[in-house]
Each structure stands twice: as C-alpha cells, then as structure tokens.
Design an enzyme around this catalytic site. Sequence first.
Site, PDB file in Angstrom:
ATOM      1  N   ASP A 294       0.866  -1.168   0.000  1.00 27.67           N
ATOM      2  CA  ASP A 294       0.000   0.000   0.000  1.00 27.67           C
ATOM      3  C   ASP A 294       0.909   1.226   0.000  1.00 27.67           C
ATOM      4  OD1 ASP A 294      -2.206   1.693   0.193  1.00 27.67           O
ATOM      5  OD2 ASP A 294      -3.214   0.397   1.634  1.00 27.67           O
ATOM      6  N   TRP A 295       0.335   2.392  -0.203  1.00 27.73           N
ATOM      7  CA  TRP A 295       1.142   3.589  -0.411  1.00 27.73           C
ATOM      8  C   TRP A 295       1.874   4.000   0.874  1.00 27.73           C
ATOM      9  CZ3 TRP A 295      -0.375   1.749  -4.514  1.00 27.73           C
ATOM     10  CH2 TRP A 295      -0.029   2.312  -5.742  1.00 27.73           C
TER      11      TRP A 295
END
Length: 887
Positions: A294-295
């Site tokens: 995920d970011w």
Amino acid sequence: MASFYDGVKLSTVTCVLSGLVALGSAGPTAASANAQVAAAAAAQAWVPDGYYVPPYYPAPYGGWVEDWQESYTKAKALVGSMTLAEKTNITAGTGIYMGSAFRVSFPQLCLNDSPAGVRHADNVTAFPDGITVGATFDKALMYKRGVAIGKENRGKGVNVWLGPTVGPIGRKPKGGRNWEGFGADPVLQAVGARETIKGVQEQGVIATIKHFIGNEQEMYRMYNPFQYAYSSNIDDRTLHEVYAWPFAEGIRAGVGAVMMAYNAVNGTACSQHPYLMNALLKDEMGFQGFIMTDWLAHMSGVASAIAGLDMDMPGDVQIPFFGGSYWMYELTRSALNGSVPMDRINDAATRIAAAWYKMGQDKGFPATNFDTNSRAAFNPLYPAALPLSPFGITNEFVPVQDDHDVIARQISQEAITLLKNDGVILPLSPSQHLKVFGTDAQKNPDGINSCTDRNCNKGTLGQGWGSGTVDYPYLDDPISAITAEADNVTFYNTDKFPSVGEVSDSDVAIVFINSDAGENTYTVEGNHGDRDKSGLYAWHDGDKLVQDAASKFSNIIVVIHTVGPLILEKWIDLPSVKAVLVAHLPGQEAGKSLTNVLFGHASPCGHLPYSITKEEDDFPESVTTLIDSEFLNQPQDTYTEGLYIDYRWLNKNKTKPRYAFGHGLSYTNFTFKAASIKQVAKMSAYPPARPGKGSTPDFAQSIPSASEAIAPSGFDKIPRYIYSWLSQGDANRAISDGKTGKYPYPDGYTTTQKPGARAGGGEGGNPALWDVAYSLTVTVQNTGDEYAGKASVQAYLQFPGGIDYDTPIIQLRDFEKTKELKPGETTTVTLILTRKDVSVWDVVAQDWKVPAVDGGYKVWIGDASDSLSIVCHTDTLECETGVVGPV
C-alpha cells in the site's frame, strides 16, 4: 496512522508509474536493515500466545500455471534483456507526486484507484460503492460494473486498477472502509471480487485485490517512526475460512496484482511478512501476478524482498520528503552485495511484466491521458520537484463514460433495501402531498466535489471518504428526482425539525438521514476514518429528526444513505414510521434510482449485506471496540471471536437482530418451491493430491557487473525523483561489501525452492477445491397480483452435528438473483456447492477437509439468513419445503 491515499497521485500524464522503485540492503545502510529486523522481532514479543507464524522462504517462483506460461515466456525474455538497474527500476515507484522517465522497452505504468471507478479524473462515472453492489446480491450486476470500470480505466490509460476491496471484510461494524467491500461475509465478498476482476481484466486492465490482510479498522493501521501499526492476531483456521477466502477466489479468477495491508498480522508487518506473501499467496494460493505495498507502507529493503514483495509503491520511505527509498538504488546495491539473490529480483520484475503481457497491454494500450493532481491541461510534469519541474500537457480530457450511467443507476436501484413497509405505504402516488426533510436529500450546496476525496458529510451521501472515491461528473440528488416525479412537494433543507404548519393525516413525510466513514487520512466531524465518534447512529442528529417528524406526521418514510449498519431503535417501532429504505451509497445516481422504487416503477430487490442489531453490544467486544489510543507499544487486535462475525455470531448466541443479514422486502411476494438436490462429484475427506508445479523460467543469475548499475554519462536528474542507479563509487563498494560481509538473514531463510504446499496446485489453491459437490435447483414464483419483481435466492450450509470441528450454524455458500418476474410468473434457479464449500481448514494437515463425507449436511434456502423455508439433505438427496429455519 493517516495515509495519503491508496491510489497514485503522480503528475505527468500518468497517475503512478513504472519507473517503479527498487530494494536496498534495508534502507540507506546495513545498520538500518538490522534495526528493521530487530524491530520486527521485538514486535513479535507483544503478540498474545498462540498467534505464532512460522518463517517461510524462499519466495516461490511464478510462471508454473499453464494459463500464465505464455506471458511469463515473453516477460522472461524482456527482463533478460534489461540491466540490473532497469530491473530494479520496474519494481518500485519513482516517488510520490512524481512522473517517470522512459528508459527501457517496458513502458511507464499508471496505477490508480478507486475501487468505485477512476479516481481524481474528469469525464468518468462515479459508480455505486462496493457495499451497494453487494446489496444487490446479483452476480450479473457485479460483473457488468466490473466491465464498465475496466473500460473507463483503459480509456484513461490506467494500467493497474487498485481494486476490488475485500479487506476489510466488515468484521468491525464501525470500520472506516467497510463500504469499499461487498459485505460482511466471505462468500459475498468472494463473488463480488471474482465478478469484478473478470469484468475489469477482460478489458485488458490489471486488477488489484486488496488489502491483504486483517485491515479491519482505520485508526492505528499504519507504522510511523513513533508508533507501530496494530497487529491483527488471527488463528490459522479463521484466516483461511474467513479473511483469505475472498482473496483465494480473486486469485482463482486470475487477478494480476495483490496489495498488502498497512497493519501487521501476528506481529509482523504485512509488507514484509514471509508467511502471508511466500507461503499463503504465492505457494498455497498459486498467485502468479505481483504483490505490491500500500502507499508508503514499505519499511525495509532486503527483509521485504526475500519475504516475497514484488513492487514498492510509490517508492518513497514512510516520510516522503527527500526522495529516499528502501528499494530502487538500494535494491540495486543489495543485488551487487549479494544480499538479495538475483533470482528474487528477476522473479519480481518478471511477475510485473508477465501481468502486463497477460492483459495484452503490449499491444495498443492507451497512453495515460489525465492528471490526478490538476484539472488544468498544462501542469508540472514532476510536481514534487517544484519549482524546478518542467511543464507540459498532462490532461487530455478524454471522455470514457459511454452509457455507464445506465448500469450505475441499475445497481443503485436494485441495491435499495426495503426494511419495513407497514400498511403498504409504499409505493407512493405522485398526487400525494410529500414533505421532505434532511440535508441528505439535496446535493452539497458548496459543490458536489468541493470536499477533496469527499472528506465532508454535506448533502446527499453518495460515497464514503478517502482514496476509495471518484469525483462526481454530476449528482442526481433525491430531491430533484422527487420534485420531478410528484405534484406537491415541500422540501425542508435542514436536519433540525422546522415549523411545518398544519399537517393532514394523508400527508407523507420523507426523512433523509445518513452515516459516513472513510479513510484515516481525514477526520470528519470527529470521526477518524472509523465511526469512532458517531458510533452506529445517524449523523447530524438524524435519529432526533425522525423522532420529531414522527411526533407530527402519521406517515413517515425514512431513507438512509449509509456506509454500514445503524442502530435504529430510537424510532423504528414508532407507529408513524411506516417505511424504511436503505439506499446504501449510490454514487452519482442517487435520485432516479430512488424514485423508481418510491413511486413503484420498480419493486425494491436489495438485501442487507450485513446485519442490523438492536444494540451495538449484541456483537462481541473484540469487534465493537476500536483501537483508539496507544503509546509506543504495538496495539493488539486479537480475533477472539474466530469464525463468528456478523450473523454467525448472532446465531451462535441466539441474539435476534433487528434486521438479519440478507433481509430485504419487496412490493410483491415470492414462493420458493419444487427444490431438488443432486450429488455431482463424489467427495473424499481430503482433496486428491495437488498437481505438481509446471515448469518455471530459469531466474538464476550471477551478480552482474557494476556497469549495469551506473547511470548513463551526463544524465540530468530530476530533484526528489527516485532512481535505481548507483554512482560508480557506490557500485564498487557494494561489490566489495559482498565479499566481506553477510546480511543477517532471519531464521529459516533458504534459497532452495519448495515443491509446493499440500493445499496448493493452481490459482486459488488445489483445483479440486472448485469441483462441484452438489447442485440444487429451486422454482421461484411471483405470487403477487400487482407488481413485478426480482427475488434473491440464498443458500446457507449447515455442517453435520457430531463432527470434530466447531462451525457456525449456517454459512452463506451461494446466491442467485432471478430475472424480473411478472405476477404469477415462475423461473428456476440453480445453486451449487463446491468441495471447498463443504470443507473446513484442517490446521494439522494444512489442507481443506470434508469433515463428514456424504454426511448429513443441510442446505437451507430462502431470501434472508433468518428466512429459510427449504432444507435439502446431502445424505438422502431429498428437499423439504415449508420448514422452519435453523435460526
């Protein structure tokens, strides 16, 4: 804690790109690598007893599944032509808000949210959210939405779509992003994911199933330099039978990418978790695509690479200010010093390229033509490099909506769930005097996109907030549709009950209320993503608005837009409250979809994708309590309820909900009859031996020369842009370090490939798990005399008594929506149960087991989990109708 987004927010003509980033020893120095390993080990010490996860190495190679072999052959040839720096370059992003430079024959890749469409783009459709889609209980609509979303992403040049969401699964009713998924049941989530992935990837767009795994609340989900993310402590059986179930179905459908969650599972961060990535995803589930973070969830170099991570997004370290990375140049260095074996780097790069080839993106795929940061045409190409960035055309305003408003409106309409209709007050007549209350009835007066990522609750609630949102091209709001339909409408745009003058007994009040939630990126009206302040009650004193209206009017219709379940007890039994409709989160088509139901142009056919309880404490503390404070130590979220979430818990504890999972009324009546069951395949206790792995490409390679890691002479670097190149001095030192030092590999580390998990053998697991065990048919008749309608046929499995496994009383296993039936019309629906459906996860054998071969399973059929009037027996192959259900 707060995240920026799940999607890519790059400028240039892209959104996120495949100048992707690379690994390193574990960060800027070997010392930081050691610190990361030590920190992970320390975190394990805080986890409760019984939640140990064994190490699992090495990362299994991809390419052995027949359906992927052609793509892998092409990808291996492409990766084989790359230099070391080019390989590490495609395994990570080039930095937050950055574009990418074209340097090799593999193009830039655009990765973009939202699970409900194309995020931060113009000329797109704001589709209904996942929870709305789940409420349709309609596989065909799930698929059609996937097709439309895939077409719009392709038209905008999005290579990798960051959806669908099946984690969170909805374990915690107050969880902030439950609405992105399809409902609080693994099978409903699995079918929603499967149909969506099929639809999207048939358009040549790579789908990304997320977030793997245990991301069941927003607060404290992220690591930062001062605080560990929470650890979701899940036992092996619960992990397989509940939380991993929809992911396995998505992998079975051929999904190209998996996104790891921010949080930890059993003490280890998901983004560097060798069991989750190596053992469960790549080995047991046979996942052939690539695994991404995920970011800003990436927190180590070597540790995450050998644990099976393939792509770091968006490339930066957790505080993305200075252009630093744990991969890219660090991964290049890690290859030269021998810390990360070249076969692991080659496999990671090949997995990414193989997914690209698998979707046919090497031929005629549109270039990215929009800018997630701006609606102007001319913008900085590298926003993070301002004021030094060059400018150029980044938005081409390409329209991709086509006629997708039609499918969006149909989903919004068929999701509307009628909870109550006393006195048959619905449908309404256009001639009735209608008085409408609540700001939720009208679009946000400040502008439908005035709050970034919908991070406010003003006006009609069509979406939750955060990275799962889509900018509205328009919003068909309820009040506009109502006034267009009815002759006499008075609207009170307030959430406090006003003076209304004289009220006649025939007047009808329509009261709009809502409840919002979203990503922990934002705090909205005191709610930190999760509904920690509002709880399971309507926002803006909506419950009081209903009560006040009920004290004045004799006929009240309540319309609810909500991210999830609400407690309705303050007003649900008031005599004046005649009807209640849950319209969920309808996206851009909130108006006509609602009035079609209100005024009888269509009969409601939505069903609850979760249970509505009478009080919050009807569920266990483990799911009602949110982690809302912690200091330094890692918060522990232990899944003590095990398999028993939502209706499973209520049934086990004999707690009657206000409205059960699957509940939904119609304007007509349906009768289920003439049911039959037949055995399709003979079952054995365990599946037949898994097929062996097919051949894989030869990923072995000796450490390249330093020349493969050096930037071209005279290359002009962009400030804060993350590159995979090393200086000549750093490259030489890396090779020297490899001769004198050794990375501190964790216990259990090996580079010898394993033959494969017993429960594996194909995408999703052993192919035999999807053998059909039983097939059932049931005849459905519309027994009403006035309205056409669609029925939802739901099949719940009850395991035999006396087996050695504790199982929920009933579990959803299949469902089908009928076509629209006219009064008196009949149709036949077929439902199936697979080997996996009648199995439990055997933690000792590490395989799926049928606990009672040909035993007395019962298959209950009805239109809700508490409305089951048919039971079919697998031992006698007989069905009974008109029976009383098990709960």
